[in-house]
Design an enzyme around this catalytic site. Structure first.
Site, short mmCIF file in Angstrom:
data_model
loop_
_atom_site.label_atom_id
_atom_site.label_comp_id
_atom_site.label_asym_id
_atom_site.label_seq_id
_atom_site.Cartn_x
_atom_site.Cartn_y
_atom_site.Cartn_z
N HIS A 58 2.34 6.66 -1.05
CA HIS A 58 3.40 6.10 -1.52
C HIS A 58 3.15 5.93 -3.06
O HIS A 58 4.01 5.96 -4.08
CB HIS A 58 4.03 4.74 -1.07
CG HIS A 58 4.56 5.13 0.46
ND1 HIS A 58 5.77 5.66 0.58
CD2 HIS A 58 3.69 4.88 1.78
CE1 HIS A 58 5.83 5.93 2.05
NE2 HIS A 58 4.66 5.56 2.46
N GLN A 138 9.49 -0.35 6.46
CA GLN A 138 10.60 0.16 5.93
C GLN A 138 12.05 -0.65 5.99
O GLN A 138 11.94 -1.51 6.93
CB GLN A 138 10.95 1.58 6.64
CG GLN A 138 9.76 2.36 6.95
CD GLN A 138 9.79 3.46 5.81
OE1 GLN A 138 10.73 3.59 5.16
NE2 GLN A 138 8.54 4.36 5.88
N HIS A 189 7.43 6.56 13.32
CA HIS A 189 8.37 5.40 13.43
C HIS A 189 9.46 5.71 14.02
O HIS A 189 10.69 5.87 14.25
CB HIS A 189 8.91 5.19 11.91
CG HIS A 189 8.34 4.55 10.80
ND1 HIS A 189 7.77 3.46 10.80
CD2 HIS A 189 7.45 5.48 9.70
CE1 HIS A 189 6.89 3.16 9.75
NE2 HIS A 189 6.88 4.42 9.06
N ASP A 241 -8.59 3.07 7.56
CA ASP A 241 -9.05 1.95 6.75
C ASP A 241 -9.72 0.99 7.37
O ASP A 241 -10.06 0.08 6.96
CB ASP A 241 -8.04 1.38 5.85
CG ASP A 241 -6.80 0.91 6.88
OD1 ASP A 241 -6.79 1.25 7.74
OD2 ASP A 241 -5.99 0.44 6.28
N ILE A 243 -8.32 -1.14 9.44
CA ILE A 243 -7.27 -2.16 9.65
C ILE A 243 -6.15 -1.60 10.68
O ILE A 243 -5.81 -2.17 11.52
CB ILE A 243 -6.65 -2.43 8.40
CG1 ILE A 243 -7.94 -3.23 7.27
CG2 ILE A 243 -5.45 -3.50 8.47
CD1 ILE A 243 -7.56 -3.37 5.86
N ASP A 267 -1.73 6.76 3.06
CA ASP A 267 -0.44 5.73 3.06
C ASP A 267 -0.61 4.76 2.25
O ASP A 267 0.03 3.54 2.53
CB ASP A 267 -0.36 5.30 4.68
CG ASP A 267 1.16 4.72 4.80
OD1 ASP A 267 1.84 5.05 3.98
OD2 ASP A 267 1.28 4.20 5.68
N ALA A 301 1.70 -2.93 5.93
CA ALA A 301 2.76 -2.26 4.69
C ALA A 301 1.97 -1.25 4.01
O ALA A 301 1.61 -1.13 2.90
CB ALA A 301 3.51 -3.31 3.79
#
Length: 376
Positions: A58, A138, A189, A241, A243, A267, A301
Site C-alpha cells: 500500500h 478496511q 477479507h 514479518d 507478527i 502489505d 493494519a
C-alpha cells in the site's frame, strides 16, 4: 552493455560462481569471460539474485497509493528499490469509488520503469469487494458486492483483485473476470466456507490474499478459506514479518503448499521505512509501536517490514536454502500475475531485473531492466 563479476548467481535450479552475468535491458549471457568494452559491476562475493516483486504493498516512507498522487507512488517506487524490489503492484483500499479510480488513474500513468525507481506493473485492487466480518483495517462504509462494471475500465491496469467470493452472486463476477481479463482473482477479507472458496478456485480464482489473515480459519469441521488454501493449487500470499503469522507455522505452510505456491509480500503501509508513531491507512488512524501497525481497535493494519526482511525471516525459519527462498519473492509472484515470461528469474532473454545482497539479504544494489535504481 554491463556485467556483474565475483557474484553467486542465483538461478532457478542452481547457484553459479566464477561466472559473468552479461546484460543490457535484457539478460544477454552467463559467460566465463568479461566481454570487451563491458561496464563491470563487482558483486564482491555477494548473491546476485532475480529482483524481488511485491504484488501487495500500500505504501512506504509516509506515502500511500490511495493518496492518488504521482509523487506518492513514485516515492514508494524509489523506496522499495532499496530492498531489492525491482517491480511491484501499488495496492488500493476499500474507499469510495472516486478515490479508488483516481488512484488507479495515477498507477496507469506511471506503469512501466522510471529513473531510480522500481517498475510499476499495474495495481492490486484490495477491496471494496470484501466481507464486513473480515474487513480487517478496511473501511466498512465503502464495502460493495463484486461488480465487473466497477473494474471494467481498468482491466488492463489491475493485475490482482482481492475479493470475498461468497458475496459474488452465482459467481458471475468470478466468471466474467476469468473470461474477459488476465487479472488474478485473490480470495481475501472473506467469510467464505471451504466449499465457496473451492468453487471460486475451480472457476479460476488463483490466489489467496495474506493467508490466515482476514479469512475464515481452519477448523476440523469447517475448513474455511485457510482449508481451501492448503488443499488447492492456489498461490498463497504470506506476510512473513513474524507478527501476522507465527514463525512456528512457516514450515507447516511450506510443507503443505510447497515452494512453488508461496508468495512473500509486505502489505506495507505508509509507515514502512519510518519510526513508530501515528499514521493513516484508508482514512483511518494507525498506531505503529514496536514495529506493529494497528488500528485504534487493535486490528493489525498491514506491515512496516520491507520485502528483503520477509525473505530473511522465511529463510531462517524453514528448511529452504537461499536459492529456493528467493523464488518466493521473485518467480512465484511473477507466475501468479502472468509476467514470468519476462520477469522472476535470471535467464537469458528475460528483463535484467537484478538484486545484489549479502547473506543476511541486505541489499547493496538493485537493477531494473539493466538500469541501476539503487546503490548502497
Amino acid at each position: 552493455m554491463k556485467c556483474i563479476v565475483n557474484g553467486k548467481i542465483i538461478l532457478e535450479n542452481k547457484i553459479l560462481e566464477d561466472k559473468v552475468l552479461v546484460f543490457d535491458e535484457k539478460i544477454v549471457d552467463i559467460s566465463n569471460n568479461v566481454p570487451e568494452g563491458c561496464e563491470i559491476i563487482d558483486a564482491k562475493g555477494q548473491f546476485v539474485s532475480p529482483g524481488f516483486i511485491d504484488i501487495h504493498i500500500h505504501g512506504n516512507m509516509g506515502k500511500d497509493t490511495m493518496d492518488a498522487a504521482e509523487e506518492s507512488v513514485t516515492t514508494i517506487a524509489k523506496s522499495v528499490a532499496r530492498y531489492g524490489v525491482t517491480s511491484f503492484l501499488p495496492t488500493t483500499m476499500t474507499m469510495d469509488k472516486e478515490s479508488i479510480y483516481n488512484s488507479l488513474d495515477v498507477v496507469e500513468r506511471l506503469m512501466g520503469s522510471g529513473e531510480g525507481r522500481a517498475e510499476i506493473l499495474g495495481a492490486h485492487l484490495e477491496g471494496p469487494f470484501i466481507h464486513q466480518k473480515y474487513k480487517g483495517a478496511q473501511n466498512e462504509e465503502f464495502i460493495a458486492n463484486p461488480s465487473y462494471e466497477f473494474i471494467k475500465k481498468y482491466k488492463d491496469v489491475i493485475k490482482v483483485i482481492t475479493y470475498a467470493p461468497e458475496n459474488d452472486e452465482n459467481y458471475e463476477f468470478t466468471k466474467e473476470v476469468v473470461r474477459n481479463t488476465d487479472i488474478a482473482l485473490s480470495i481475501g477479507h472473506s467469510k467464505s466456507t471451504y466449499k465457496q472458496a473451492m468453487d471460486a478456485i475451480n472457476l479460476g480464482a488463483r490466489n489467496i490474499t495474506h493467508m490466515f489473515n482476514g479469512m475464515t480459519p481452519l477448523n476440523h469441521r469447517n475448513p474455511g478459506v485457510v482449508g481451501a488454501a492448503l488443499t488447492s493449487n492456489a498461490y498463497c500470499e504470506i506476510i512473513a514479518d513474524t507478527i501476522h503469522i507465527t514463525t512456528d507455522l512457516f514450515q507447516f505452510i511450506l510443507d503443505n503448499k510447497g515452494e512453488d505456491k508461496i508468495i512473500l509480500i509486505t502489505d506495507s503501509i505508509e509507515a514502512g521505512g519510518l519510526e513508530d508513531g501515528e499514521y493513516s491507512l484508508g482514512g483511518q488512524k494507525v498506531i505503529v509501536k514496536d514495529s506493529q501497525a494497528r488500528l485504534e481497535s487493535g486490528s493489525l493494519a498491514g506491515s512496516v517490514m520491507p520485502l528483503n526482511k520477509m525473505v530473511y525471516n522465511f529463510l531462517n525459519n524453514t528448511d529452504l536454502d537461499v536459492r529456493k527462498v528467493v523464488k518466493l519473492a521473485s518467480l512465484n509472484p511473477a507466475k501468479s500475475i502472468g509476467v514470468d515470461k519476462t520477469k522472476g528469474s535470471i535467464e537469458i532473454g528475460k528483463d535484467a531485473d537484478i538484486a545484489i545482497f549479502d547473506e543476511n539479504i541486505n541489499c547493496c544494489m538493485t537493477i531494473n531492466k539493466g538500469n541501476v535504481i539503487f546503490k548502497k
